[in-house]
Motif scaffolding. Structure first.
Motif, short mmCIF file in Angstrom:
data_model
loop_
_atom_site.label_atom_id
_atom_site.label_comp_id
_atom_site.label_asym_id
_atom_site.label_seq_id
_atom_site.Cartn_x
_atom_site.Cartn_y
_atom_site.Cartn_z
N LYS A 10 0.88 -1.37 0.12
CA LYS A 10 0.08 -0.04 -0.06
C LYS A 10 0.83 1.16 0.11
N TYR A 11 1.86 1.37 0.89
CA TYR A 11 2.54 2.41 1.13
C TYR A 11 3.83 2.66 0.13
N VAL A 12 4.15 1.58 -0.42
CA VAL A 12 5.35 1.69 -1.47
C VAL A 12 4.93 0.94 -2.72
N PRO A 13 4.03 1.51 -3.46
CA PRO A 13 3.60 0.95 -4.55
C PRO A 13 4.69 0.68 -6.03
N GLU A 14 4.35 -0.38 -6.72
CA GLU A 14 5.16 -0.64 -7.80
C GLU A 14 6.04 0.45 -8.66
N ASP A 15 5.24 1.70 -8.64
CA ASP A 15 5.82 2.73 -9.50
C ASP A 15 6.56 3.79 -8.63
N THR A 16 6.79 3.32 -7.28
CA THR A 16 7.98 4.44 -6.62
C THR A 16 9.07 4.72 -7.13
N ARG A 17 9.45 5.73 -7.47
CA ARG A 17 10.69 6.22 -7.81
C ARG A 17 11.48 6.84 -6.71
N PHE A 18 10.96 7.65 -5.92
CA PHE A 18 11.58 8.58 -4.81
C PHE A 18 10.87 8.26 -3.50
N ALA A 19 11.74 8.02 -2.51
CA ALA A 19 11.11 7.84 -1.11
C ALA A 19 12.11 8.55 0.04
N THR A 20 11.20 8.97 0.80
CA THR A 20 12.06 9.16 2.20
C THR A 20 11.38 8.10 3.35
N ILE A 21 12.44 7.72 4.46
CA ILE A 21 12.11 7.00 5.42
C ILE A 21 12.41 7.63 6.62
N GLU A 22 11.45 8.21 7.41
CA GLU A 22 11.60 9.02 8.58
C GLU A 22 10.91 8.44 10.10
N PHE A 23 11.62 7.59 10.68
CA PHE A 23 10.99 7.06 11.84
C PHE A 23 11.82 7.20 13.00
N LEU A 24 12.86 8.01 13.03
CA LEU A 24 13.41 8.48 14.22
C LEU A 24 13.00 9.99 14.34
N PRO A 25 12.33 10.23 15.39
CA PRO A 25 12.07 9.75 16.81
C PRO A 25 10.93 8.93 17.05
N ASN A 26 10.23 8.10 16.19
CA ASN A 26 9.15 7.17 16.65
C ASN A 26 9.50 5.83 17.15
N ILE A 27 10.78 5.47 16.73
CA ILE A 27 11.33 4.00 17.23
C ILE A 27 11.78 4.23 18.55
N GLY A 28 11.95 3.15 19.30
CA GLY A 28 12.45 2.89 20.70
C GLY A 28 11.89 3.16 21.80
N TRP A 29 10.52 3.32 21.64
CA TRP A 29 9.58 3.55 22.90
C TRP A 29 8.96 2.33 23.52
N SER A 30 9.01 1.13 22.52
CA SER A 30 8.07 0.27 23.19
C SER A 30 9.11 -1.18 23.38
N ASN A 31 10.14 -1.01 23.51
CA ASN A 31 11.29 -2.05 23.93
C ASN A 31 11.24 -3.10 22.79
N ILE A 32 11.22 -2.86 21.61
CA ILE A 32 10.98 -3.66 20.57
C ILE A 32 11.89 -3.00 19.38
N ASP A 33 13.16 -2.52 19.75
CA ASP A 33 13.97 -1.96 18.93
C ASP A 33 14.33 -3.02 17.58
N GLU A 34 14.78 -4.14 17.96
CA GLU A 34 15.24 -4.89 16.54
C GLU A 34 14.00 -5.22 15.84
N ALA A 35 12.79 -5.13 16.32
CA ALA A 35 11.61 -5.55 15.36
C ALA A 35 11.40 -4.28 14.57
N GLU A 36 11.60 -3.06 15.16
CA GLU A 36 11.42 -1.72 14.39
C GLU A 36 12.40 -1.77 13.35
N LEU A 37 13.75 -1.95 13.87
CA LEU A 37 14.84 -1.77 12.81
C LEU A 37 14.49 -2.79 11.70
#
Length: 483
Positions: free
Chosen positions: A125-152
């Motif tokens: 849904k969020y990365v369709p086949e025709d995606t050519r450009f993207a940004t990934i911004e999940f810091l500072p959203n990760i690290g709050w649930s003690n599942i760091d390895e899962a989020e990474l």
């Protein structure tokens, strides 16, 4: 050939200057003729200049073929701030890329208050086949649930999928100040909802390793850097409008100057896997019987939108309806199902539930999640036994916890099926509020159903299949990824 300038009505004649003669044309005729001419020189020159800026970035773009810019992240990608909604760096990036005729579609994968797990599970849904450009911004959203390895791992999966699409991707990291209010209350780092600036830095260094592995640039802004401090809002967490503008400029610079983009992955046949992802208001299409839940916007920031389905009374219940993928029982999928129970329970159901500390009133309570109708489920969440979910955390920000179930078809229909409001052949997932004294608030954020796909990280019950896709080789030495 040139035209005399002027303001014309539809039937006002205008001399058309050719090489040897003067021809009378109406304004309507001129508009038709102009539509067949090449772009005016000034505009063509501007576009050529923009395309030259992106010559390294745009090596795979073909004019006339639809292409998308996907922005994946949290509230900074959306543009939330203490002062209200800003024009986010993601929106500014899309405007520039579209003006340069590099993309024609914007896929907003920024979700306030939610980390990368949902985006990775719903990559189709969020990365369709025709995606050519993207940004990934999940810091500072990760690290709050003690599942760091899962989020990474979720971020790594998104990078793999984007690589398979041939998309040029920039990692974005935003580090809040050490005075951030939830940092100050953090005494025991192992407690859910606890976070520190030092922990954020450790997560940032993990993202740096992804930058090396996938050969993509990373752009960081840290409140503790005096050069960056003026670009944060008063909560020390979100960028202000100037911060979004600066972030857009820095990401654009990375797009223009980065020369180590990985080679596009070999194209493969489209996956047959089906994942149905519903977030916020989209859940309305899944609602069957509903007794006591209603759709609300629970966002605190002005003009921000965070939609969920909320109940505030004991015994309230909500049934969510879904068809199960029809191909889950074929031999190929069963052979690759991994653990033995995955073959017996070939479907995954994930319900995103809101968690919040005691400063939010009324207090969040406990919910029981069960399956009815044409399916039988077993709970795989961290809470043993029944799928019990407690929405109250000791402290920290509002976060999302995912209750995970394995499911199988019930044939004949489950004898204990209740009146669900769902179709006869649909799986009905019931969220019921427990009678907990003083705590009866329950909020559902997302609902995802799909076929179980194995991965070496067990938390991710399913995702868009990337196991067989080619992946960039590990970099043997750091190459200065930070822009």
């Amino acid at each position: 050939m040139s035209f005399k300038h002027g303001i014309l009505g539809d039937h006002h004649p205008l001399p058309l200057l050719g090489s040897t003669e003067l021809v009378q044309m109406s304004a309507a005729g001129i508009r038709e003729a102009l539509s067949e001419l090449p772009l005016p020189y000034s505009r063509a020159r501007r576009l050529a200049s923009r395309r030259e800026k992106y010559r390294n970035f745009n090596s795979t773009h073909q004019p006339g073929i639809p292409s998308a810019f996907a922005a994946l992240g949290g509230s900074n990608t959306v543009g939330a701030s203490r002062a209200g909604m800003a024009h986010s760096f993601a929106e500014l990036l899309f405007e520039e890329l579209r003006a340069s005729e590099l993309v024609d579609r914007f896929v907003m994968g920024g979700i306030g208050g939610m980390g990368p797990l949902f985006n990775a599970s719903c990559a189709q849904k969020y990365v369709p086949e025709d995606t050519r450009f993207a940004t990934i911004e999940f810091l500072p959203n990760i690290g709050w649930s003690n599942i760091d390895e899962a989020e990474l791992s979720a971020i790594e999966i998104l990078l793999q999928v984007l690589h398979s699409r041939g998309a040029k991707t920039v990692l974005v990291a935003i580090l809040p100040g050490s005075g951030f209010r939830f940092y100050r209350k953090c005494v025991h780092p192992a407690v859910q909802g606890c976070q520190t600036h030092e922990h954020m830095l450790r997560l940032y260094h993990r993202l740096l390793s992804f930058s090396d592995t996938f050969s993509v640039p990373i752009v960081a802004m840290d409140y503790e850097d005096p050069l960056h401090t003026p670009y944060f809002s008063g909560d020390l967490l979100h960028l202000n409008q100037k911060g979004h503008q600066l972030m857009q400029q820095r990401v654009l610079k990375s797009f223009k100057t980065w020369t180590s983009w990985p080679h596009p992955a070999t194209k493969r046949a489209a996956s047959r896997e089906s994942v149905a992802c519903s977030l916020g208001s989209e859940i309305a299409l899944r609602v069957g019987k509903n007794d006591g839940f209603r759709m609300v916007n629970f966002a605190v920031a002005r003009n921000e939108i965070k939609i969920g389905w909320e109940a505030r009374a004991p015994a309230a219940e909500l049934f969510l309806c879904s068809d199960l993928p029809s191909f889950a029982d074929d031999s190929e999928n069963n052979r690759s199902a991994g653990p033995q129970h995955a073959a017996r329970y070939p479907y995954s159901i994930i319900v995103g539930m809101q968690r919040s500390p005691s400063y939010n009133r009324p207090l969040y309570g406990v919910a029981t999640i069960t399956c009815h109708g044409a399916c039988v489920c077993m709970c795989t969440s961290r809470v043993p036994g029944a799928c019990l979910f407690d929405g109250l955390v000791p402290f920290g920000p509002e976060i999302i916890e995912f209750v995970r179930l394995r499911a199988r078809d019930a044939t004949p229909l489950h004898p204990h099926s209740k009146s669900t409001g769902c179709g006869l052949k649909q799986c009905a997932v019931r969220v019921a509020v427990n009678n907990t004294i003083g705590r009866s608030r329950v909020l559902v954020r997302s609902f995802t159903v799909g076929h179980f796909a194995p991965h070496n990280v067990q938390w991710l019950d399913f995702y868009f299949r990337t196991n067989n896709e080619s992946r960039p080789s590990e970099s043997k030495e750091r190459r200065g990824r930070v822009h």
